[in-house]
Design a protein around this motif. Sequence first.
Motif: not given
Length: 221
Positions: A86, A89, A93, A105, A183, A187, A191, A202
């Motif tokens: 997490s 990512f 991001s 997330v 994911w 994500i 995000r 990812v």
Amino acid sequence: MAESILTALFKPDEFFEEQSKKEASLSIPLGIICVYALLSGIAGYQMAVLMAPMYEIIAEGYGEIIAIFGAIGGFIGAALTWVVVSVIFFLLSMLFRGEGSMKKVLEAVGYGFTPLIAVAGIGVVYLAMIADQIQVTVVHDIMDPGAIEAAMGEFMAQPAMQEYTLLITVISVIFFIWAANIWYFGIRHARNLTARDAGITVLIPVAIYLIFIIITSGVFV
């Protein structure tokens, strides 16, 4: 709960688009992680039990304690993986000016661990099936790195362990690709990223990890 998990598994884009309109909730993801961590803990216990005789000269009578530590390590390691993935990512991001909280997330990544439960479960079952086929070389000098390396090499070179390693590597690749798909959409919506930015965030880290486990497993070398 089951409906949410199934939708995340098979319709992740639709699921996370809807989730992005709601407040983040970690109840279901935390449950998923607990199941995954529990299975990982069982696998850690099994492996520790199999390897404990290797050190029986210096750890005689402590085999059960070693196994318990193996279980604890497996459980904690699995739970920490959720947090680490997490964070990775989230940080990546940020390069694309991602919006959305860390909690969002964690929620998305938690759902993505669902396919990995299958990997852990299959590993536990298979280890139980081959346990009576495993033989261990006793290490007589724990201070001799060469002796430990040789014993570990013999342990992993056994046909049953080679089959186990091959099985886990193959299914890990398959189910990690499934997890990466979840994911990606998770994500992207958590995000508020473009398709390109979510892919970089990812898919590149996952690809690097998969290449790493394939190389280190040695099954295709």
